[in-house]
Design an enzyme around this catalytic site. Structure first.
Site, short mmCIF file in Angstrom:
data_model
loop_
_atom_site.label_atom_id
_atom_site.label_comp_id
_atom_site.label_asym_id
_atom_site.label_seq_id
_atom_site.Cartn_x
_atom_site.Cartn_y
_atom_site.Cartn_z
N MET A 1 105.32 -1.63 153.99
CA MET A 1 104.23 -1.02 153.74
C MET A 1 102.79 -1.76 154.81
SD MET A 1 105.29 1.09 151.62
CE MET A 1 103.88 1.98 151.14
N HIS B 1 110.43 7.76 154.76
CA HIS B 1 109.12 8.46 154.23
C HIS B 1 109.32 9.08 153.12
CE1 HIS B 1 105.03 8.90 153.99
NE2 HIS B 1 105.11 10.12 153.95
#
Ligand code: GAR
Length: 210
Positions: free
Chosen positions: A90, A109
């Site tokens: 992240m 994603h």
């Protein structure tokens, strides 16, 4: 088998799916190590429990982003990594790191790119009322969630879905998609060339070759 390192920040369910796929000796990638930017990432324990070397390289231990990226790069070198897989990592990697690894670094994603780059993809998809959602594996480039697409999986958005319902449906698709996409890259059947994904070596039961 291509030596592959996985970068995580948290739960590591995609990492676990990849470790499981790679436990088949015929799979073309071998997971040689897991690196987390968070010391307390649950995925570190999951990797270690499966016999995969796991280490934290915490951002807070480095003065700046560049130094953190360099520490990760050094660890990847020590692992002899040939491919880097981002699995719920992240943090945005810096340009010099990404350019060094370009073509050898991939990300998953939780949306059908180029729609819904960034965070809160499922919430935004529900708010827009789309009826199809999904996930994408792509080569990483310096621009976030923007690199050439390798593989995608679509799921329906069902009437009455909560954000949790949709998240779970997409996550299941991610766990199937990522091992397929990494296989394509490890076999050299999906390569990044001139900013696009070049595909080769497909048979008629995967994609048309003509
Ligand atoms: C996954 O849904 C992945 O697509 C997403 O985080 C989750 C990580 O779960 N990644 C991103 O949002 C990247 N910006 P996991 O740790 O259980 O694999």
């Amino acid at each position: 088998r291509k030596r592959t390192a996985v970068l995580i920040s948290g739960r590591g369910s995609n990492m676990t799916a990849l470790i499981e796929a790679a436990s088949d000796p015929d799979y073309p990638a071998e997971i040689v190590g897991v690196i987390s930017d968070k010391a307390n990432a649950p995925g570190l324990g999951m990797a270690a429990a499966r016999g995969v070397p796991a280490q934290a390289i915490a951002r807070s231990d480095y003065p700046d982003k560049q130094a953190h990226d360099e520490a990760i790069d050094t660890a990847l070198g020590a692992l002899g990594a040939e491919i880097i897989v981002l699995a719920g990592y992240m943090r945005i990697l810096g340009r010099s790191f990404v350019e060094k690894w370009q073509g050898r670094i991939i990300n998953i994603h939780p949306a059908l790119l180029p729609s819904y780059k960034g965070l809160d993809t499922h919430k935004r998809a529900l708010a827009d009322g789309v009826r199809i959602h999904g996930c994408t594996v792509h080569f990483v480039t310096p621009a976030m969630d923007d690199g050439p697409i390798i593989a995608q999986a679509a799921v329906p958005v069902l009437v009455g879905d909560s954000e949790d319902d949709l998240t779970a449906r997409v996550l299941k698709a991610e766990h199937r998609l990522y091992p397929v996409a990494l296989k394509l890259v490890a076999e050299g059947k999906a390569r990044m060339e001139a900013g696009r994904t070049a595909f080769s070596g497909f048979t008629e039961d995967s994609d048309k070759s003509e």
